[in-house]
Design a protein around this motif. Sequence first.
Motif, PDB file in Angstrom:
ATOM      1  N   GLY A  50       0.798  -1.232   0.000  1.00 53.09           N
ATOM      2  CA  GLY A  50       0.000   0.000   0.000  1.00 53.09           C
ATOM      3  C   GLY A  50       0.826   1.276   0.000  1.00 53.09           C
ATOM      4  O   GLY A  50       0.458   2.261  -0.644  1.00 53.09           O
ATOM      5  N   GLU A  51       1.958   1.262   0.703  1.00 51.01           N
ATOM      6  CA  GLU A  51       2.803   2.471   0.786  1.00 51.01           C
ATOM      7  C   GLU A  51       3.360   2.876  -0.591  1.00 51.01           C
ATOM      8  O   GLU A  51       3.841   3.996  -0.764  1.00 51.01           O
ATOM      9  N   HIS A  52       3.321   1.946  -1.556  1.00 49.66           N
ATOM     10  CA  HIS A  52       3.863   2.237  -2.889  1.00 49.66           C
ATOM     11  C   HIS A  52       2.763   2.485  -3.927  1.00 49.66           C
ATOM     12  O   HIS A  52       3.047   2.502  -5.124  1.00 49.66           O
ATOM     13  N   SER A  53       1.509   2.658  -3.479  1.00 49.28           N
ATOM     14  CA  SER A  53       0.382   2.701  -4.423  1.00 49.28           C
ATOM     15  C   SER A  53       0.463   3.855  -5.427  1.00 49.28           C
ATOM     16  O   SER A  53      -0.113   3.766  -6.508  1.00 49.28           O
ATOM     17  N   ALA A  84      17.640  -9.097   9.422  1.00 53.80           N
ATOM     18  CA  ALA A  84      17.121  -9.700   8.190  1.00 53.80           C
ATOM     19  C   ALA A  84      17.327  -8.742   7.019  1.00 53.80           C
ATOM     20  O   ALA A  84      17.705  -9.161   5.923  1.00 53.80           O
ATOM     21  N   ARG A  85      17.091  -7.439   7.250  1.00 55.56           N
ATOM     22  CA  ARG A  85      17.278  -6.449   6.176  1.00 55.56           C
ATOM     23  C   ARG A  85      18.746  -6.439   5.722  1.00 55.56           C
ATOM     24  O   ARG A  85      19.028  -6.327   4.528  1.00 55.56           O
ATOM     25  N   THR A  86      19.665  -6.546   6.671  1.00 52.75           N
ATOM     26  CA  THR A  86      21.087  -6.586   6.316  1.00 52.75           C
ATOM     27  C   THR A  86      21.393  -7.857   5.518  1.00 52.75           C
ATOM     28  O   THR A  86      22.105  -7.808   4.509  1.00 52.75           O
ATOM     29  N   ILE A 114      13.464 -11.664  -2.413  1.00 52.88           N
ATOM     30  CA  ILE A 114      13.024 -11.772  -1.018  1.00 52.88           C
ATOM     31  C   ILE A 114      12.406 -10.465  -0.526  1.00 52.88           C
ATOM     32  O   ILE A 114      12.816  -9.381  -0.953  1.00 52.88           O
ATOM     33  N   HIS A 115      11.409 -10.593   0.339  1.00 55.91           N
ATOM     34  CA  HIS A 115      10.850  -9.446   1.073  1.00 55.91           C
ATOM     35  C   HIS A 115      11.131  -9.629   2.565  1.00 55.91           C
ATOM     36  O   HIS A 115      11.051 -10.742   3.078  1.00 55.91           O
ATOM     37  N   GLY A 116      11.409  -8.523   3.247  1.00 52.37           N
ATOM     38  CA  GLY A 116      11.510  -8.537   4.710  1.00 52.37           C
ATOM     39  C   GLY A 116      10.942  -7.245   5.265  1.00 52.37           C
ATOM     40  O   GLY A 116      11.157  -6.168   4.695  1.00 52.37           O
ATOM     41  N   SER A 117      10.217  -7.335   6.368  1.00 53.33           N
ATOM     42  CA  SER A 117       9.616  -6.143   6.988  1.00 53.33           C
ATOM     43  C   SER A 117      10.696  -5.105   7.285  1.00 53.33           C
ATOM     44  O   SER A 117      11.803  -5.446   7.689  1.00 53.33           O
ATOM     45  N   ASP A 118      10.320  -3.804   7.102  1.00 50.05           N
ATOM     46  CA  ASP A 118      11.318  -2.742   7.291  1.00 50.05           C
ATOM     47  C   ASP A 118      11.299  -2.134   8.692  1.00 50.05           C
ATOM     48  O   ASP A 118      12.100  -1.240   8.985  1.00 50.05           O
ATOM     49  N   SER A 119      10.378  -2.570   9.583  1.00 51.33           N
ATOM     50  CA  SER A 119      10.324  -2.068  10.961  1.00 51.33           C
ATOM     51  C   SER A 119       9.502  -3.056  11.788  1.00 51.33           C
ATOM     52  O   SER A 119       8.816  -3.923  11.213  1.00 51.33           O
TER      53      SER A 119
HETATM   54 MG    MG Z   1       9.636  -2.625   1.672  1.00 52.61          MG
END
Ligand code: MG
Length: 131
Positions: A50-53, A84-86, A114-119
């Motif tokens: 959604g943040e990229h809509s 995980a982001r690293t 891959i996707h990983g949560s950013d926070s």
């Molecule tokens: Mg993201």
Amino acid sequence: MEKTFIMVKPDGVKRQLIGEIVSRFEKRGFLLTDAKMMTISRETAENHYGEHSDKPFFGELVDFITSGPVFAMIWEGENVVENARTMMGTTNPKDAAPGSIRGDYAVNVGQNIIHGSDSTESAEREIALFF
Ligand code: MG
Ligand code: GTP
């Protein structure tokens, strides 16, 4: 204990990288607490991203993430969100460090494995959306 949502995207599943990715997180000392293979609906994809809509690549992003099965996981451990982001590497694989998942396996920003949560807030929202 901190949790994060990690997903092997359709390109990673097609390239048979699930085992490699799970293995990296296990060896790092994180705990896999839930996992499932699933095909994401367009509605869930639009909600998840959604943040990229309003971005020009949004349609392409939703098409891609719904194009085949993904492997959705919950991983637990100390600072697992940031770690995980690293381990994933930067969003655009052209800049991703060798040794990171994207740096070792991806070439294209639109298909970056891959996707990983950013926070921790995103992790909570995404875990509720997928599990
Ligand atoms: Mg993201
Ligand atoms: P995710 O873990 O998938 O959320 O990636 P990220 O957090 O590293 O990046 P971000 O949330 O900013 O972008 C989400 C996804 O949109 C990325 O993983 C890319 O696949 C895709 N994306 C970002 N920028 C571009 C772009 O310029 N072009 C295209 N085609 N896709 C992009």
